[in-house]
Design a protein around this motif. Structure first.
Motif, mmCIF file in Angstrom:
data_model
loop_
_atom_site.group_PDB
_atom_site.id
_atom_site.type_symbol
_atom_site.label_atom_id
_atom_site.label_comp_id
_atom_site.label_asym_id
_atom_site.label_seq_id
_atom_site.Cartn_x
_atom_site.Cartn_y
_atom_site.Cartn_z
ATOM 1 N N ARG A 119 40.945 36.225 41.397
ATOM 2 C CA ARG A 119 42.275 36.266 40.774
ATOM 3 C C ARG A 119 42.165 36.445 39.262
ATOM 4 O O ARG A 119 42.948 37.175 38.655
ATOM 5 C CB ARG A 119 43.043 34.982 41.081
ATOM 6 C CG ARG A 119 43.608 34.923 42.478
ATOM 7 C CD ARG A 119 44.690 33.855 42.610
ATOM 8 N NE ARG A 119 44.910 33.587 44.010
ATOM 9 C CZ ARG A 119 44.344 32.579 44.686
ATOM 10 N NH1 ARG A 119 43.547 31.744 44.051
ATOM 11 N NH2 ARG A 119 44.576 32.405 45.956
ATOM 12 N N LYS A 120 41.195 35.768 38.671
ATOM 13 C CA LYS A 120 41.007 35.881 37.222
ATOM 14 C C LYS A 120 40.644 37.312 36.838
ATOM 15 O O LYS A 120 41.180 37.876 35.870
ATOM 16 C CB LYS A 120 39.911 34.911 36.780
ATOM 17 C CG LYS A 120 39.738 34.799 35.269
ATOM 18 C CD LYS A 120 38.652 33.787 34.910
ATOM 19 C CE LYS A 120 38.473 33.743 33.389
ATOM 20 N NZ LYS A 120 37.317 32.918 32.998
ATOM 21 N N LYS A 144 43.693 39.552 37.194
ATOM 22 C CA LYS A 144 44.651 39.332 36.107
ATOM 23 C C LYS A 144 44.170 39.946 34.797
ATOM 24 O O LYS A 144 44.944 40.570 34.060
ATOM 25 C CB LYS A 144 44.874 37.824 35.938
ATOM 26 C CG LYS A 144 45.934 37.463 34.907
ATOM 27 C CD LYS A 144 46.137 35.959 34.851
ATOM 28 C CE LYS A 144 47.196 35.597 33.809
ATOM 29 N NZ LYS A 144 47.391 34.121 33.718
ATOM 30 N N GLU A 145 42.871 39.788 34.506
ATOM 31 C CA GLU A 145 42.356 40.217 33.205
ATOM 32 C C GLU A 145 41.935 41.683 33.172
ATOM 33 O O GLU A 145 41.979 42.316 32.112
ATOM 34 C CB GLU A 145 41.161 39.334 32.821
ATOM 35 C CG GLU A 145 41.555 37.873 32.571
ATOM 36 C CD GLU A 145 40.344 36.997 32.305
ATOM 37 O OE1 GLU A 145 39.197 37.509 32.400
ATOM 38 O OE2 GLU A 145 40.536 35.798 31.989
ATOM 39 N N GLU A 147 46.392 40.244 47.846
ATOM 40 C CA GLU A 147 46.135 40.487 46.425
ATOM 41 C C GLU A 147 44.706 40.979 46.210
ATOM 42 O O GLU A 147 44.431 41.722 45.259
ATOM 43 C CB GLU A 147 46.423 39.235 45.597
ATOM 44 C CG GLU A 147 45.675 37.992 46.020
ATOM 45 C CD GLU A 147 46.116 36.765 45.235
ATOM 46 O OE1 GLU A 147 46.439 36.902 44.034
ATOM 47 O OE2 GLU A 147 46.137 35.657 45.832
#
Length: 767
Positions: free
Chosen positions: A548-549, A552-553, A585
Motif C-alpha cells: 500500500r505504501k 501510494k508513493e 488494490e
C-alpha cells in the motif's frame, strides 16, 4: 440445503440391511425422474448402511447412513444409545468421492480398516471431509458407485429440472404422514420451508383451485399443478409476450430479434438452432416455433447465464511471460483455520489446488528424525511432514489446471534438512520439477505459462554464482521473512528473537538453491534501482502494508516494475484470525501473486474467485494492456446499467432455528480502480425469499472497465442488527454478458446455492 431436519418417528427409522429389514423403501418421485429407482446401489443406500466415521478424536463411531427418497439428502444418526441426533448432508454439496485411504484422515487414523472398506466424501466449500469405513467391501462399493451416479445425474440437470427436483424434495419433507397427499396445513408448512409468506386466504384459494377432487387433499397431478403455479415466472411471461405478440408463440424471426437485443449472434440460423436445442414441443420445433416453456428453458440454461460461457474455458493468450499474468496465490496454504491454533493439513493444499490456486506457500521448519515439517512457526498450529505436502502437490497440482504451480518456500530449516527438502522434491515430483532453464529460452527472461505447462517451480533463496563456502553470506533471508521481522520489531519489539531467526536462516543448502530457476526470492532493491536494472527472474515479496505504501508513493513506477518482473503480496503476519485484505488494490498496481488465506471466506475471497473465473479457472489471467506495457493506451470508459428484476428460491437462513422468512435486497458492488469503486442497492422486499421482485435499475460509470469486478450480493434486511448474508456471485466485467441474464448464487464459502438465482438485465454503453 435440501435435506430434512426433522427426525422420523422411531417406527419409521430406516434399517440396515444387516438387521433383517427385508425389501427396499419405496423410492421417491425425484429418483424416478433420475431413472434410478431400480438401481442396485441406490436401493442399498435407501435401505441404509452402518458406516464408521473415522475421526482423529474419540475413535471410530458407527452411524446408520440412509439416502432419503428425494435422491439428494443423506441422513445419519447414532445406532445405539438413548439419544438419537439426526444430521444430514446434500449430495449436491459433494465435490468428489475418493476410494480407499486417499485422504489425510484415513491415512492417519484408518489403518485398522481394510482399504477396500474405506472411502472419503470431499465437500464443496469449507466443510471438512467425511472419512468413512463400511462393514464390508460390497457396502463401500455400493455407496461409492451410488453417490457417483447421483452426483452425475444432478450435475447434468437443467435449471428447470433442478427447480422441479427441489420443489418435490420440499413436498416430501412437508408430507408429514407420508401418505403422498398434501393437506392445506402441510401446504402452509411447505410454503414456510421454501421461504415464502403467502396470505392464508390467497394460499387457500390457490389450494382449492388445484383440489379438483374436492377432498381437501392434493395428490398426483393436483400437486404438480400447484407446483407449476408456484413456479410461474410472470416476468419471463411478460418478456415472452413482448417479443411474441398476441399469438404467444415466438417465430424464428421474433427470436432473432430477441437475440439481437441480447447482443448475441442475431442470424436466423442461430435462432433456429436455439429452437431445436430448447423447445420442448415436438410440433413447434418442427415448425421453427418456440413456446413459453422452451423460452424459459433457454433463459435458465447456460446460454442465458450472466457469465460468458466462452470464458469458462481457457481463451486468453497464454504465450506471454509470467509477469504479464495475475496468478492465483495462497498464503499459509497448510492451514484449515486461523494461524494461531488452527490445524495444518495436506487437505488444505488439495482444496487450494482444486480451486485453481497456482502458488502455494510452505512454511518449512526443523522436524524430528531429520524430517522437515510444515506449520506456522511459534504458534499452536499442528505440524505436517514436508514430504506429505509434496506428495499431495504431486497428486493434485494439475487436476484443475495444466499451468505451472509455484512453491513459495519460507525456509527456517538448517542446511541438513534443506538438503532433505531438495531430495524429497526431486524424488517425489520427478520430471514435474523444473530444475533447469527451458532449452532454447533466454535464461534471463521469464517463460510463458504455455511453455511451463505441467511444471512445478520453486520460489526461494539462491546462492550467488559461483558459490564457495568461505564466502560470507550478507543476507539470504527470504524477503517475506525480512519484512515479517521488521513488522514484529515495530509491533512487538522482539529484537532478540528476530536476530536469532535471522542468524539461523542466513544460509541455504546448495541442493535447494539449485532448484530455484525463475523465481529467485530477493530483498526488494527499491523501485529506482529495479527499473534501472531489471532482473525478470528475481522476485520480491511485500506485506500488504508495504505494498500500500508503494502504491501510494509511487503507483505508476510499481506498475512499470510489475510489467517486467514478478512480485508477491501477502497479509500482515500479525492477523490472529487469518483475515484477508482487499486484493483489488494490489491487482490495480499489476502485482501478480496477490496471496490470500484461502481458508478464510469473505468478500476478499469472492473477489479472488471472480478474478480467476474469466479464463477457465486455470489460475492465470492475462493482465490488461495498460498493466503489461505502461503507460499504455487510454481505456474505453463505460456506463453500466443493471436492472435487478427478480430472485428465485433464495435459501432460508438458520432453518434449524425456525427463523423467519427473509426480507431480501440486492447490492451491486464495483471493485476496480479507486475512481470506479462504488456500490448501490435495491429496496428490501418483505417476507419473500421465493420470488421477490424489485425491477430497480442501478447505474455506474467506469473509467477502467478492464480491471473491474462486479459483485452481486443478496442480504436479509434487518432494521435492528446487521443484515444476514444470503448469497453472492462475482465476475469480471469483461466476462459479463449483456441482456436478460440469470445469476446462479453462491454461498459464503463459494458452494452452489442451486436453484437460487437472480434475474437481471445488463446494458453497457461507451461514454
Amino acid at each position: 440445503m435440501i435435506c430434512g431436519r426433522k427426525a422420523r418417528p422411531a417406527a419409521e427409522q430406516p434399517r440396515s440391511p444387516s438387521d433383517g429389514s427385508g425389501g427396499p423403501r419405496r423410492p421417491g418421485r425425484a429418483l424416478k425422474k433420475m431413472g434410478l429407482t431400480e438401481d442396485e446401489d441406490i436401493q442399498r443406500m435407501l435401505r441404509g448402511s452402518l458406516l464408521r466415521k473415522i475421526k482423529s478424536r474419540g475413535g471410530p463411531r458407527e452411524r446408520l447412513f440412509c439416502l432419503q427418497e428425494d435422491g439428494v439428502t443423506v441422513c445419519f444418526e447414532g445406532r445405539f444409545g438413548r439419544a438419537r441426533s439426526q444430521q444430514s448432508f446434500s449430495v449436491m454439496h459433494i465435490e468428489g468421492v475418493r476410494e480407499g485411504h486417499q485422504s489425510e484422515g484415513l491415512r492417519k487414523y484408518g489403518a485398522a480398516f481394510p482399504e477396500r472398506h474405506c472411502f472419503t466424501l470431499v465437500f464443496k466449500g469449507k466443510r471438512k471431509n467425511l472419512d468413512l469405513a463400511a462393514r464390508g467391501e460390497e457396502d463401500a462399493r455400493h455407496w461409492v458407485q451410488g453417490l457417483t451416479k447421483l452426483m452425475g445425474r444432478l450435475q447434468a440437470m437443467s435449471q428447470p429440472e433442478k427447480l422441479d427436483h427441489w420443489i418435490h424434495a420440499v413436498l416430501q419433507r412437508a408430507d408429514r404422514n407420508k401418505d403422498n397427499k398434501m393437506s392445506f396445513r402441510e401446504v402452509k408448512s411447505m410454503l414456510r420451508m421454501i421461504n415464502i409468506y403467502m396470505d392464508d386466504v390467497y394460499a387457500y384459494k390457490l389450494f382449492k383451485e388445484c383440489d379438483h377432487s374436492g377432498d381437501e387433499r392434493l395428490e398426483g397431478r393436483e400437486v404438480e399443478e400447484f407446483c407449476r403455479r408456484l413456479l410461474r415466472r410472470p416476468e419471463l411471461e411478460e418478456l415472452f409476450g413482448h417479443y411474441s405478440g398476441e399469438d404467444r408463440v415466438l417465430s424464428a424471426e421474433e427470436l432473432r430479434d430477441f437475440l439481437r437485443d441480447q447482443g448475441e449472434d442475431a442470424s436466423l440460423r442461430q435462432a433456429r438452432a436455439v429452437i431445436r436445442a430448447y423447445e420442448l414441443n415436438e410440433k413447434a420445433r418442427q415448425q421453427d416455433l418456440m413456446m413459453l416453456d422452451g423460452f424459459m428453458m433457454y433463459l435458465l440454461s447456460a446460454a442465458g447465464d450472466i457469465l460468458n460461457q466462452e470464458h469458462t474455458k481457457v481463451h486468453q493468450d497464454m504465450s506471454q511471460p509470467l509477469c504479464h499474468y495475475f496468478i492465483s496465490s495462497s498464503h499459509n496454504t497448510y492451514l484449515t483455520r486461523n494461524q494461531i491454533g488452527g490445524t495444518s493439513s495436506t487437505e488444505a493444499y488439495v482444496r487450494a489446488l482444486m480451486a485453481g490456486c497456482r502458488c502455494v506457500e510452505l512454511d518449512c521448519w526443523e522436524g524430528s528424525d531429520g524430517e522437515p515439517v510444515v506449520y506456522h512457526g511459534h504458534t499452536l498450529t499442528s505440524k505436517i511432514l514436508f514430504r506429505d505436502v509434496i506428495e499431495s502437490i504431486r497428486d493434485y497440482a494439475f487436476k484443475q489446471s495444466p499451468y505451472p504451480v509455484i512453491l513459495s518456500l519460507e525456509n527456517h530449516c538448517g542446511l541438513e534438512q534443506q538438503a532433505t527438502m531438495a531430495r524429497h522434491m526431486k524424488d517425489i515430483l520427478g520430471d514435474m520439477l523444473l530444475t533447469q532453464p527451458l532449452e532454447g529460452q533466454d535464461p534471463h527472461n521469464l517463460p510463458s505459462p504455455e511453455q511451463l505447462k505441467g511444471k512445478v517451480l520453486v520460489k526461494g533463496k539462491k546462492l550467488p554464482e559461483p558459490w564457495h563456502e568461505h564466502q560470507g553470506v550478507t543476507s539470504l533471508l527470504d524477503p517475506e521473512e525480512e519484512e515479517e521481522e521488521e513488522e514484529e520489531e515495530e509491533e512487538e519489539k522482539l529484537q532478540e528473537r528476530n536476530s536469532r531467526r535471522a542468524k539461523d536462516a542466513s544460509q541455504v543448502a546448495p541442493e535447494l538453491s539449485a532448484m530455484v530457476v525463475y523465481c529467485q526470492a530477493v530483498p526488494f532493491p527499491g523501485l529506482a534501482h529495479a527499473l534501472r536494472h531489471p532482473r525478470p527472474c528475481e522476485m520480491s515479496s511485500f506485506s500488504e502494508r508495504k505494498a500500500r505504501k508503494l502504491i501510494k508513493e509511487a503507483g505508476p513506477a510499481l506498475v512499470q516494475y510489475n510489467a517486467q518482473q514478478l512480485s508477491r503480496v501477502y497479509p500482515l503476519g500479525l492477523k490472529m484470525n487469518s483475515s484477508n485484505y482487499n486484493p483489488q488494490e494490489m491487482w490495480n498496481a499489476g502485482c501478480q501473486l496477490v496471496a490470500l488465506n484461502f481458508q478464510t471466506p469473505g468478500y476478499e475471497m469472492d473477489l479472488n474467485a471472480g478474478r480467476f473465473l474469466g479464463n477457465g479457472c486455470c489460475g492465470y489471467v492475462l493482465k490488461p494492456p495498460c498493466l503489461r506495457s505502461p503507460p499504455g493506451e487510454g481505456t474505453r470508459r463505460l456506463a453500466l446499467h443493471i436492472r435487478v428484476i427478480t430472485a428465485q428460491q433464495l435459501p432460508k437462513l438458520n432453518r434449524e432455528k425456525g427463523s423467519s422468512i427473509v426480507d431480501p435486497f440486492v447490492r451491486v458492488e464495483i471493485h476496480g480502480v479507486p475512481a470506479d469503486c462504488s456500490k448501490q442497492q435495491t429496496h428490501h422486499k418483505l417476507n419473500n425469499g421465493f420470488n421477490p421482485r424489485w425491477d430497480e435499475t442501478l447505474s455506474f460509470q467506469l473509467q477502467v472497465p478492464e480491471l473491474a469486478l462486479v459483485r452481486f450480493v443478496v442480504e436479509d434486511y434487518d432494521s435492528t442488527s446487521c443484515n444476514d448474508f444470503v448469497g453472492q456471485f462475482t465476475l469480471p466485467l469483461a466476462s459479463m454478458r449483456e441482456g436478460y441474464r440469470h445469476i446462479h448464487l453462491l454461498s459464503k464459502d463459494g458452494a452452489s446455492l442451486s436453484p437460487a438465482t437472480l434475474f437481471v438485465h445488463i446494458r453497457c454503453k461507451s461514454l
